[in-house]
Design an enzyme around this catalytic site. Structure first.
Site, PDB file in Angstrom:
ATOM      1  N   SER A 287      89.155  20.485 110.530  1.00 28.80           N
ATOM      2  CA  SER A 287      88.361  19.519 109.754  1.00 28.80           C
ATOM      3  C   SER A 287      87.773  20.154 108.508  1.00 28.80           C
ATOM      4  O   SER A 287      87.377  19.455 107.576  1.00 28.80           O
ATOM      5  CB  SER A 287      87.236  18.945 110.625  1.00 28.80           C
ATOM      6  N   ARG A 288      87.678  21.497 108.492  1.00 28.73           N
ATOM      7  CA  ARG A 288      87.052  22.174 107.337  1.00 28.73           C
ATOM      8  C   ARG A 288      87.451  23.650 107.349  1.00 28.73           C
ATOM      9  O   ARG A 288      88.179  24.092 108.244  1.00 28.73           O
ATOM     10  CB  ARG A 288      85.529  22.016 107.393  1.00 28.73           C
TER      11      ARG A 288
ATOM     12  N   VAL B 220      88.669  22.228 122.253  1.00 30.22           N
ATOM     13  CA  VAL B 220      89.729  23.137 122.734  1.00 30.22           C
ATOM     14  C   VAL B 220      89.343  23.868 124.023  1.00 30.22           C
ATOM     15  O   VAL B 220      90.210  24.448 124.677  1.00 30.22           O
ATOM     16  CB  VAL B 220      90.158  24.171 121.656  1.00 30.22           C
TER      17      VAL B 220
ATOM     18  N   SER C  89      89.590  38.084 113.832  1.00 31.76           N
ATOM     19  CA  SER C  89      88.627  38.459 112.790  1.00 31.76           C
ATOM     20  C   SER C  89      88.668  39.972 112.619  1.00 31.76           C
ATOM     21  O   SER C  89      88.980  40.695 113.575  1.00 31.76           O
ATOM     22  CB  SER C  89      87.215  38.048 113.227  1.00 31.76           C
TER      23      SER C  89
ATOM     24  N   TYR D 233      80.682  37.796 119.522  1.00 31.60           N
ATOM     25  CA  TYR D 233      81.755  37.281 118.645  1.00 31.60           C
ATOM     26  C   TYR D 233      82.862  38.322 118.495  1.00 31.60           C
ATOM     27  O   TYR D 233      84.050  38.010 118.642  1.00 31.60           O
ATOM     28  CB  TYR D 233      81.163  36.918 117.276  1.00 31.60           C
TER      29      TYR D 233
ATOM     30  N   ALA E 244      83.635  40.759 120.480  1.00 32.21           N
ATOM     31  CA  ALA E 244      84.363  40.915 121.755  1.00 32.21           C
ATOM     32  C   ALA E 244      85.340  39.761 121.958  1.00 32.21           C
ATOM     33  O   ALA E 244      86.478  39.965 122.410  1.00 32.21           O
ATOM     34  CB  ALA E 244      83.369  40.984 122.920  1.00 32.21           C
TER      35      ALA E 244
ATOM     36  N   LYS F 210      86.822  38.019 119.628  1.00 39.79           N
ATOM     37  CA  LYS F 210      87.936  38.138 118.676  1.00 39.79           C
ATOM     38  C   LYS F 210      88.848  39.310 119.019  1.00 39.79           C
ATOM     39  O   LYS F 210      90.055  39.266 118.753  1.00 39.79           O
ATOM     40  CB  LYS F 210      87.390  38.242 117.241  1.00 39.79           C
TER      41      LYS F 210
ATOM     42  N   ILE G  62      85.232  35.178 104.630  1.00 39.41           N
ATOM     43  CA  ILE G  62      85.864  34.061 103.917  1.00 39.41           C
ATOM     44  C   ILE G  62      84.797  32.993 103.646  1.00 39.41           C
ATOM     45  O   ILE G  62      83.956  32.712 104.515  1.00 39.41           O
ATOM     46  CB  ILE G  62      87.016  33.457 104.770  1.00 39.41           C
TER      47      ILE G  62
HETATM   48  P1  NAP Z   1      84.151  26.707 110.226  1.00 40.39           P
HETATM   49  O1  NAP Z   1      84.119  26.420 108.787  1.00 40.39           O
HETATM   50  O2  NAP Z   1      82.881  26.771 110.990  1.00 40.39           O
HETATM   51  O3  NAP Z   1      85.157  25.699 110.941  1.00 40.39           O
HETATM   52  C1  NAP Z   1      85.361  25.804 112.321  1.00 40.39           C
HETATM   53  C2  NAP Z   1      86.327  24.748 112.761  1.00 40.39           C
HETATM   54  O4  NAP Z   1      86.493  24.881 114.183  1.00 40.39           O
HETATM   55  C3  NAP Z   1      85.822  23.342 112.495  1.00 40.39           C
HETATM   56  O5  NAP Z   1      86.912  22.531 112.097  1.00 40.39           O
HETATM   57  C4  NAP Z   1      85.313  22.903 113.870  1.00 40.39           C
HETATM   58  O6  NAP Z   1      85.435  21.499 114.095  1.00 40.39           O
HETATM   59  C5  NAP Z   1      86.262  23.615 114.787  1.00 40.39           C
HETATM   60  N1  NAP Z   1      85.738  23.785 116.138  1.00 40.39           N
HETATM   61  C6  NAP Z   1      84.647  24.453 116.545  1.00 40.39           C
HETATM   62  N2  NAP Z   1      84.520  24.366 117.877  1.00 40.39           N
HETATM   63  C7  NAP Z   1      85.554  23.615 118.313  1.00 40.39           C
HETATM   64  C8  NAP Z   1      85.988  23.173 119.578  1.00 40.39           C
HETATM   65  N3  NAP Z   1      85.315  23.493 120.694  1.00 40.39           N
HETATM   66  N4  NAP Z   1      87.105  22.417 119.667  1.00 40.39           N
HETATM   67  C9  NAP Z   1      87.812  22.087 118.551  1.00 40.39           C
HETATM   68  N5  NAP Z   1      87.454  22.479 117.324  1.00 40.39           N
HETATM   69  C10 NAP Z   1      86.325  23.230 117.208  1.00 40.39           C
HETATM   70  O7  NAP Z   1      84.859  28.127 110.478  1.00 40.39           O
HETATM   71  P2  NAP Z   1      85.942  28.926 109.614  1.00 40.39           P
HETATM   72  O8  NAP Z   1      85.210  29.949 108.851  1.00 40.39           O
HETATM   73  O9  NAP Z   1      86.875  28.021 108.958  1.00 40.39           O
HETATM   74  O10 NAP Z   1      86.651  29.710 110.821  1.00 40.39           O
HETATM   75  C11 NAP Z   1      87.932  29.360 111.329  1.00 40.39           C
HETATM   76  C12 NAP Z   1      88.388  30.498 112.222  1.00 40.39           C
HETATM   77  O11 NAP Z   1      88.449  31.712 111.474  1.00 40.39           O
HETATM   78  C13 NAP Z   1      87.447  30.773 113.394  1.00 40.39           C
HETATM   79  O12 NAP Z   1      88.185  31.124 114.525  1.00 40.39           O
HETATM   80  C14 NAP Z   1      86.648  31.967 112.895  1.00 40.39           C
HETATM   81  O13 NAP Z   1      86.128  32.720 113.953  1.00 40.39           O
HETATM   82  C15 NAP Z   1      87.698  32.709 112.115  1.00 40.39           C
HETATM   83  N6  NAP Z   1      87.158  33.637 111.103  1.00 40.39           N
HETATM   84  C16 NAP Z   1      86.374  33.173 110.080  1.00 40.39           C
HETATM   85  C17 NAP Z   1      85.901  34.085 109.146  1.00 40.39           C
HETATM   86  C18 NAP Z   1      85.034  33.673 107.986  1.00 40.39           C
HETATM   87  O14 NAP Z   1      84.503  34.572 107.288  1.00 40.39           O
HETATM   88  N7  NAP Z   1      84.856  32.378 107.717  1.00 40.39           N
HETATM   89  C19 NAP Z   1      86.211  35.439 109.261  1.00 40.39           C
HETATM   90  C20 NAP Z   1      87.004  35.853 110.315  1.00 40.39           C
HETATM   91  C21 NAP Z   1      87.479  34.942 111.222  1.00 40.39           C
HETATM   92  P3  NAP Z   1      84.246  20.460 113.701  1.00 40.39           P
HETATM   93  O15 NAP Z   1      83.630  21.011 112.446  1.00 40.39           O
HETATM   94  O16 NAP Z   1      84.949  19.174 113.513  1.00 40.39           O
HETATM   95  O17 NAP Z   1      83.306  20.461 114.857  1.00 40.39           O
END
Ligand code: NAP
Length: 241
Positions: free
Chosen positions: A9-10, A61, A139, A152, A154, A156, A185
């Protein structure tokens, strides 16, 4: 080709959905709470493609029934899933001594159990077909560890172990399993950090910037096509670790 992208979604998931749709891959945009954003993304991608290339599905999920419904929805709309992107995730910034058991459990339910449930939902059809691609979003903190993010990190690190083991199990079935380890990011997830913390993280990054969701989406598209790669962790972090 059809992809299920969890948490699209985002943030990173939405960028992956957009990049895949631009490359003529049907996308199921999974979301949990941000329905309006998921619908807006679906409408934008369908308008751009001039056909029905994207659809949305609400599922948690970490919930086995929701996961099965998501997989069945994909089958009804676009057919079998060729590419699974396990992207949905949550974070937690807390000292380990202040992390509650409930917080620990929820983090592992979404970040680890969610990956296991989604993978098991699509595997029977992939094994039957002898083809498929699974890309898990871990991550850099799952590699290096981050202070105040022990739970977090652990979770990842667990995703990396899952990826490596599964790639060995599924290689003979023609299924590739890889992992992306993003650095910092610019998404709603990182907006919890103060501007000062983000400036510090930027300063620690050799490429001197925070990553964009499309930096990760490009890597996901590459892994989706990289026919001789499996069991790998692709770090996309501007050099921070
Ligand atoms: P985000 O902007 O917070 O988006 C998270 C997404 O996951 C949203 O679409 C949310 O859906 C969905 N979500 C959360 N819990 C869920 C569940 N139980 N079932 C289904 N969907 C769920 O995060 P992001 O930064 O894009 O992160 C995406 C992935 O990259 C994550 O796994 C995160 O750990 C990883 N990551 C991010 C970064 C960073 O710096 N941003 C760095 C390393 C790794 P809704 O919003 O609709 O609830």
């Amino acid at each position: 080709m059809t992809a299920i992208i969890t948490g699209a979604s985002r943030g990173i998931g939405a960028a992956i959905a957009e990049t895949f749709a631009e490359n003529d891959i049907n996308v199921i945009i999974n979301f949990l709470s941000h329905e309006w954003e998921a619908k807006a993304l679906r409408d934008k991608l369908n308008t751009k493609a001039g056909k029905n290339i994207a659809e949305i599905c609400k599922s948690d999920v970490s919930n086995p029934e929701d996961v099965l419904r998501l997989k069945n929805f994909c089958n009804e709309i676009f057919g079998e899933c060729d590419i699974l992107i396990n992207n949905a995730g949550i974070s937690l910034q807390k000292l380990i001594t202040q992390t509650t058991t409930d917080e620990w459990d929820r983090l592992f339910d979404v970040n680890v159990k969610g990956v296991y449930l989604m993978t098991n939902a699509v595997l029977p059809e992939m094994i039957n077909r002898k083809s498929g691609v699974i890309i898990n979003i871990s991550s850099v903190w799952g590699i290096s560890g981050a202070s105040c993010e022990v739970a977090y990190s652990a979770s990842k690190a667990s995703v990396i172990g899952f990826t490596k083991a599964l790639s060995r199990e599924l290689g003979p079935s023609g299924i590739r399993v890889n992992c992306i380890a993003p650095g910092v990011i610019d998404t709603p997830m990182t907006q919890v950090h103060s501007p000062e913390t983000l400036a510090d993280l930027c300063g620690e990054t050799p490429l001197c910037r925070i990553g964009k969701p499309f930096d990760i989406a490009e890597a996901a598209l590459y892994l989706a096509k990289a026919d001789f790669m499996t069991g790998q962790v692709l770090t996309v972090d501007g050099g921070i670790i």
